[in-house]
Design a protein around this motif. Structure first.
Motif, PDB file in Angstrom:
ATOM      1  N   LEU A 212       7.120  -9.231   7.772  1.00 24.90           N
ATOM      2  CA  LEU A 212       6.873  -7.818   8.066  1.00 24.90           C
ATOM      3  C   LEU A 212       6.559  -7.644   9.548  1.00 24.90           C
ATOM      4  CD1 LEU A 212       4.592  -6.662   5.101  1.00 24.90           C
ATOM      5  CD2 LEU A 212       7.016  -6.142   5.463  1.00 24.90           C
ATOM      6  N   TYR A 213       7.036  -6.550  10.126  1.00 29.12           N
ATOM      7  CA  TYR A 213       6.703  -6.224  11.503  1.00 29.12           C
ATOM      8  C   TYR A 213       5.199  -5.986  11.571  1.00 29.12           C
ATOM      9  CZ  TYR A 213       6.710  -3.914  16.023  1.00 29.12           C
ATOM     10  OH  TYR A 213       6.459  -3.583  17.330  1.00 29.12           O
ATOM     11  N   GLU A 214       4.520  -6.626  12.488  1.00 35.19           N
ATOM     12  CA  GLU A 214       3.055  -6.594  12.497  1.00 35.19           C
ATOM     13  C   GLU A 214       2.517  -5.369  13.234  1.00 35.19           C
ATOM     14  OE1 GLU A 214       0.936 -10.191  13.169  1.00 35.19           O
ATOM     15  OE2 GLU A 214       2.225 -11.324  11.815  1.00 35.19           O
ATOM     16  N   THR A 215       2.420  -4.293  12.500  1.00 28.11           N
ATOM     17  CA  THR A 215       1.773  -3.081  12.983  1.00 28.11           C
ATOM     18  C   THR A 215       0.266  -3.280  12.873  1.00 28.11           C
ATOM     19  OG1 THR A 215       1.718  -2.086  10.782  1.00 28.11           O
ATOM     20  CG2 THR A 215       3.708  -1.692  12.106  1.00 28.11           C
TER      21      THR A 215
ATOM     22  N   ALA B 112      -4.338  -5.874   7.239  1.00 24.89           N
ATOM     23  CA  ALA B 112      -4.138  -6.390   5.880  1.00 24.89           C
ATOM     24  C   ALA B 112      -4.140  -7.916   5.891  1.00 24.89           C
ATOM     25  CB  ALA B 112      -2.828  -5.855   5.305  1.00 24.89           C
ATOM     26  N   ILE B 113      -3.523  -8.527   6.889  1.00 27.42           N
ATOM     27  CA  ILE B 113      -3.519  -9.987   7.005  1.00 27.42           C
ATOM     28  C   ILE B 113      -4.936 -10.497   7.224  1.00 27.42           C
ATOM     29  CG2 ILE B 113      -2.766 -11.923   8.446  1.00 27.42           C
ATOM     30  CD1 ILE B 113      -0.157 -10.301   8.928  1.00 27.42           C
ATOM     31  N   ARG B 114      -5.709  -9.783   8.029  1.00 25.90           N
ATOM     32  CA  ARG B 114      -7.093 -10.183   8.286  1.00 25.90           C
ATOM     33  C   ARG B 114      -7.920 -10.196   6.993  1.00 25.90           C
ATOM     34  NH1 ARG B 114     -11.916  -8.518   8.883  1.00 25.90           N
ATOM     35  NH2 ARG B 114     -11.550  -6.326   8.480  1.00 25.90           N
ATOM     36  N   ARG B 115      -7.579  -9.329   6.047  1.00 26.53           N
ATOM     37  CA  ARG B 115      -8.322  -9.219   4.789  1.00 26.53           C
ATOM     38  C   ARG B 115      -7.870 -10.207   3.719  1.00 26.53           C
ATOM     39  NH1 ARG B 115      -9.134  -2.716   3.808  1.00 26.53           N
ATOM     40  NH2 ARG B 115      -9.894  -2.250   5.913  1.00 26.53           N
ATOM     41  N   LEU B 116      -6.786 -10.918   3.967  1.00 25.67           N
ATOM     42  CA  LEU B 116      -6.295 -11.873   2.971  1.00 25.67           C
ATOM     43  C   LEU B 116      -7.313 -12.984   2.734  1.00 25.67           C
ATOM     44  CD1 LEU B 116      -2.585 -12.501   4.035  1.00 25.67           C
ATOM     45  CD2 LEU B 116      -3.353 -11.447   1.914  1.00 25.67           C
TER      46      LEU B 116
ATOM     47  N   GLU C  42      -1.464 -20.573   3.280  1.00 30.53           N
ATOM     48  CA  GLU C  42      -0.108 -20.700   2.734  1.00 30.53           C
ATOM     49  C   GLU C  42       0.896 -19.955   3.609  1.00 30.53           C
ATOM     50  OE1 GLU C  42      -0.556 -19.204  -1.221  1.00 30.53           O
ATOM     51  OE2 GLU C  42      -1.464 -21.059  -1.965  1.00 30.53           O
ATOM     52  N   ARG C  43       0.524 -18.767   4.054  1.00 28.80           N
ATOM     53  CA  ARG C  43       1.396 -17.957   4.918  1.00 28.80           C
ATOM     54  C   ARG C  43       1.641 -18.677   6.246  1.00 28.80           C
ATOM     55  NH1 ARG C  43       1.080 -13.913   8.950  1.00 28.80           N
ATOM     56  NH2 ARG C  43       2.547 -12.220   8.554  1.00 28.80           N
TER      57      ARG C  43
ATOM     58  N   TYR D 107      -3.237  -5.283  -0.209  1.00 31.30           N
ATOM     59  CA  TYR D 107      -4.121  -5.167   0.953  1.00 31.30           C
ATOM     60  C   TYR D 107      -3.584  -4.107   1.924  1.00 31.30           C
ATOM     61  CZ  TYR D 107      -5.903  -9.530  -0.878  1.00 31.30           C
ATOM     62  OH  TYR D 107      -6.439 -10.485  -1.701  1.00 31.30           O
ATOM     63  N   LEU D 108      -2.276  -4.095   2.098  1.00 32.72           N
ATOM     64  CA  LEU D 108      -1.648  -3.131   2.998  1.00 32.72           C
ATOM     65  C   LEU D 108      -1.815  -1.704   2.479  1.00 32.72           C
ATOM     66  CD1 LEU D 108      -0.048  -2.714   5.569  1.00 32.72           C
ATOM     67  CD2 LEU D 108       2.053  -3.115   4.253  1.00 32.72           C
ATOM     68  N   GLU D 109      -1.634  -1.517   1.189  1.00 35.45           N
ATOM     69  CA  GLU D 109      -1.830  -0.189   0.592  1.00 35.45           C
ATOM     70  C   GLU D 109      -3.268   0.283   0.788  1.00 35.45           C
ATOM     71  OE1 GLU D 109      -0.568  -0.728  -3.443  1.00 35.45           O
ATOM     72  OE2 GLU D 109       1.547  -0.930  -2.847  1.00 35.45           O
ATOM     73  N   GLU D 110      -4.220  -0.616   0.626  1.00 39.32           N
ATOM     74  CA  GLU D 110      -5.633  -0.273   0.825  1.00 39.32           C
ATOM     75  C   GLU D 110      -5.902   0.122   2.279  1.00 39.32           C
ATOM     76  OE1 GLU D 110      -9.988  -2.485   0.604  1.00 39.32           O
ATOM     77  OE2 GLU D 110      -8.282  -3.376  -0.431  1.00 39.32           O
ATOM     78  N   VAL D 111      -5.354  -0.637   3.225  1.00 40.96           N
ATOM     79  CA  VAL D 111      -5.546  -0.346   4.647  1.00 40.96           C
ATOM     80  C   VAL D 111      -4.951   1.014   4.994  1.00 40.96           C
ATOM     81  CG1 VAL D 111      -4.845  -1.051   6.976  1.00 40.96           C
ATOM     82  CG2 VAL D 111      -5.711  -2.751   5.368  1.00 40.96           C
ATOM     83  N   ILE D 112      -3.758   1.290   4.515  1.00 40.65           N
ATOM     84  CA  ILE D 112      -3.095   2.567   4.803  1.00 40.65           C
ATOM     85  C   ILE D 112      -3.883   3.715   4.194  1.00 40.65           C
ATOM     86  CG2 ILE D 112      -1.027   3.938   4.333  1.00 40.65           C
ATOM     87  CD1 ILE D 112       0.567   1.266   4.614  1.00 40.65           C
ATOM     88  N   ARG D 113      -4.342   3.539   2.960  1.00 39.28           N
ATOM     89  CA  ARG D 113      -5.130   4.584   2.302  1.00 39.28           C
ATOM     90  C   ARG D 113      -6.418   4.864   3.092  1.00 39.28           C
ATOM     91  NH1 ARG D 113      -5.583   2.247  -2.212  1.00 39.28           N
ATOM     92  NH2 ARG D 113      -7.700   1.453  -1.949  1.00 39.28           N
ATOM     93  N   GLU D 114      -7.084   3.802   3.548  1.00 37.89           N
ATOM     94  CA  GLU D 114      -8.313   3.972   4.332  1.00 37.89           C
ATOM     95  C   GLU D 114      -8.033   4.649   5.666  1.00 37.89           C
ATOM     96  OE1 GLU D 114     -10.053   0.110   4.713  1.00 37.89           O
ATOM     97  OE2 GLU D 114     -10.606   0.010   2.593  1.00 37.89           O
TER      98      GLU D 114
END
Length: 112
Positions: free
Chosen positions: A38-41, A47-51, A58-59, A94-101
């Motif tokens: 994914l392009y890192e916006t 979201a990656i920080r929250r993983l 693994e990523r 995680y991305l959906e949560e970040v966008i919602r916030e």
């Protein structure tokens, strides 16, 4: 009778086209998953920080291995390619949560 076959046909067509596009993208030949490329916006970075640490490790392993093989101008052996059916969208919750916030924060800031 033809009406009931149309949705099944469209579903199968969508699956086939999705699989073809997935394989044509090429990232699976390096063992990467969709969310690895994914392009890192700012939203994706958060979201990656929250993983969880295990998913980050693994990523990072998949990305480093892909960089190594790319530098060698080789693909992984075919049995190690990521298959369409096995690709997990591990970052999406995680991305959906970040966008919602972020949207909630923006709406609060508009009020003041």
């Amino acid at each position: 009778m033809a009406v009931s076959k149309a949705p099944a046909f469209l579903s199968q067509l969508r699956l086939t086209l999705g699989r073809m596009a997935y394989n044509a993208s090429g990232f699976n030949k390096y063992g990467l998953m969709h969310d690895d490329v994914l392009y890192e916006t700012p939203d994706v970075e958060e979201a990656i920080r929250r993983l969880p640490t295990k998913l980050v490790d693994e990523r990072n392993y998949r990305i480093l291995r892909a960089l190594q093989y790319s530098g060698l101008k080789k693909y992984l052996p075919k049995n190690e390619w990521t298959k369409y059916e096995e690709d997990v969208r591990y970052l999406q919750p995680y991305l959906e949560e970040v966008i919602r916030e972020r949207k909630e924060k923006e709406s609060w800031e508009k009020m003041f």
